[in-house]
Design a protein around this motif. Structure first.
Motif, PDB file in Angstrom:
ATOM      1  N   HIS A  29     -13.957  -5.974 -40.212  1.00 40.66           N
ATOM      2  CA  HIS A  29     -13.369  -7.229 -39.746  1.00 40.66           C
ATOM      3  C   HIS A  29     -11.989  -7.049 -39.137  1.00 40.66           C
ATOM      4  O   HIS A  29     -11.312  -8.037 -38.857  1.00 40.66           O
ATOM      5  N   CYS A  30     -11.541  -5.790 -38.952  1.00 44.52           N
ATOM      6  CA  CYS A  30     -10.228  -5.559 -38.364  1.00 44.52           C
ATOM      7  C   CYS A  30     -10.189  -4.147 -37.796  1.00 44.52           C
ATOM      8  O   CYS A  30     -11.104  -3.355 -37.995  1.00 44.52           O
ATOM      9  N   ASP A  31      -9.112  -3.848 -37.093  1.00 43.76           N
ATOM     10  CA  ASP A  31      -8.888  -2.509 -36.554  1.00 43.76           C
ATOM     11  C   ASP A  31      -8.262  -1.671 -37.664  1.00 43.76           C
ATOM     12  O   ASP A  31      -7.038  -1.649 -37.830  1.00 43.76           O
ATOM     13  N   VAL A  32      -9.094  -0.978 -38.436  1.00 40.95           N
ATOM     14  CA  VAL A  32      -8.613  -0.282 -39.630  1.00 40.95           C
ATOM     15  C   VAL A  32      -7.570   0.790 -39.294  1.00 40.95           C
ATOM     16  O   VAL A  32      -6.503   0.832 -39.932  1.00 40.95           O
ATOM     17  N   PRO A  33      -7.785   1.689 -38.318  1.00 44.09           N
ATOM     18  CA  PRO A  33      -6.745   2.690 -38.024  1.00 44.09           C
ATOM     19  C   PRO A  33      -5.400   2.063 -37.656  1.00 44.09           C
ATOM     20  O   PRO A  33      -4.345   2.547 -38.088  1.00 44.09           O
ATOM     21  N   ALA A  73     -10.076  -7.818 -45.437  1.00 39.79           N
ATOM     22  CA  ALA A  73     -10.940  -7.476 -44.305  1.00 39.79           C
ATOM     23  C   ALA A  73     -11.712  -6.187 -44.554  1.00 39.79           C
ATOM     24  O   ALA A  73     -12.778  -5.977 -43.966  1.00 39.79           O
ATOM     25  N   CYS A  74     -11.180  -5.322 -45.402  1.00 42.09           N
ATOM     26  CA  CYS A  74     -11.859  -4.055 -45.718  1.00 42.09           C
ATOM     27  C   CYS A  74     -12.959  -4.230 -46.760  1.00 42.09           C
ATOM     28  O   CYS A  74     -13.696  -3.281 -47.045  1.00 42.09           O
ATOM     29  N   HIS A  75     -13.061  -5.416 -47.331  1.00 40.50           N
ATOM     30  CA  HIS A  75     -14.058  -5.681 -48.368  1.00 40.50           C
ATOM     31  C   HIS A  75     -15.421  -5.919 -47.726  1.00 40.50           C
ATOM     32  O   HIS A  75     -15.565  -6.770 -46.838  1.00 40.50           O
ATOM     33  N   ASP A  76     -16.423  -5.169 -48.161  1.00 44.67           N
ATOM     34  CA  ASP A  76     -17.787  -5.335 -47.663  1.00 44.67           C
ATOM     35  C   ASP A  76     -18.418  -6.533 -48.366  1.00 44.67           C
ATOM     36  O   ASP A  76     -18.777  -6.466 -49.544  1.00 44.67           O
ATOM     37  N   ARG A 129     -13.993   2.573 -51.409  1.00 39.59           N
ATOM     38  CA  ARG A 129     -13.394   1.776 -50.333  1.00 39.59           C
ATOM     39  C   ARG A 129     -12.589   0.626 -50.923  1.00 39.59           C
ATOM     40  O   ARG A 129     -13.123  -0.399 -51.305  1.00 39.59           O
ATOM     41  N   PHE A 130     -11.293   0.856 -51.091  1.00 35.70           N
ATOM     42  CA  PHE A 130     -10.370  -0.180 -51.558  1.00 35.70           C
ATOM     43  C   PHE A 130     -10.875  -0.886 -52.819  1.00 35.70           C
ATOM     44  O   PHE A 130     -10.987  -2.107 -52.861  1.00 35.70           O
ATOM     45  N   GLY A 131     -11.167  -0.077 -53.828  1.00 32.81           N
ATOM     46  CA  GLY A 131     -11.535  -0.618 -55.136  1.00 32.81           C
ATOM     47  C   GLY A 131     -13.011  -0.664 -55.419  1.00 32.81           C
ATOM     48  O   GLY A 131     -13.416  -0.827 -56.571  1.00 32.81           O
TER      49      GLY A 131
END
Length: 208
Positions: A29-33, A73-76, A129-131
């Motif tokens: 959902h975002c530009d992770v890099p 946003a990093c949460h699946d 991935r983030f928890g």
């Protein structure tokens, strides 16, 4: 909530095998890099200011809301990921002891608070991935040294990290009494227990 629990190794293997067969690429959902680069540029600074209404607490700056949105946003949140979390949760031990850690907070995610305290590079040394993660027994043993290196903090580094967790929990949430130390000690206790007993382990970030 952030939940970390031990799970019997064979059940983890079965779940991982089924997940690979049925999985689709996790949504981004975002530009992770780009967001990681931005976070690294802010990692040493405070993104909170002392609260003028509640002495000892903090108020969130604009950057704090941006970092929180990045973690979210990093949460699946795909149906497949949520179904897997539900299935794994049913395999967790029933009581919060050596094999289960549960952190709850209102409005502010416990794992996000820990990530802010650790900074980007240390956070990326944690599994998954983030928890969110699902490890069989062999993976638990392989990743435990990096988790220990990341979460075993003493002296000034731990004091500073606890203060940053308090800032997150009061600036973005309303939990001034959150047990910040357990965000380091609890997950590590579970992973050490899983390694010692030959079990797998899972972590879940959940919102209710």
């Amino acid at each position: 909530m952030w939940i970390v629990g031990a799970v019997p190794d064979q059940e983890v293997r079965n779940l991982l095998s089924a997940s690979v067969r049925n999985s689709a690429q996790a949504p981004v959902h975002c530009d992770v890099p780009a967001e990681l680069a931005w976070w690294r540029s802010k990692a040493q600074a405070s993104i909170f200011t002392p609260s003028t209404r509640s002495p000892g607490d903090w108020s969130a700056d604009e950057d704090a809301f941006r970092l929180s949105a990045f973690f979210d946003a990093c949460h699946d949140d795909s149906d497949h990921a949520e179904e897997l979390r539900d299935t794994v949760m049913d395999r967790f031990p029933p009581d919060v002891e050596e094999g289960l850690f549960v952190a709850t907070a209102r409005k502010a995610g416990p794992f996000s608070a820990l990530a802010y305290a650790l900074g980007p590079d240390a956070t990326l040394r944690l599994p998954g991935r983030f928890g969110d993660f699902l490890l069989d027994a062999e993976q638990v043993r392989a990743q435990l040294p990096a988790v220990e290196e990341t979460l075993v903090l003493t002296g000034n580094p731990r004091r500073d990290a606890v203060e940053r967790i308090h800032a997150w929990m009061t600036g973005l949430g309303d939990d001034p009494d959150h047990d910040a130390g357990e965000l380091f000690d609890g997950p590590l206790r579970v992973l050490r227990h899983a390694a010692r007993t030959g079990q797998g382990a899972a972590g879940q970030v959940r919102w209710y």
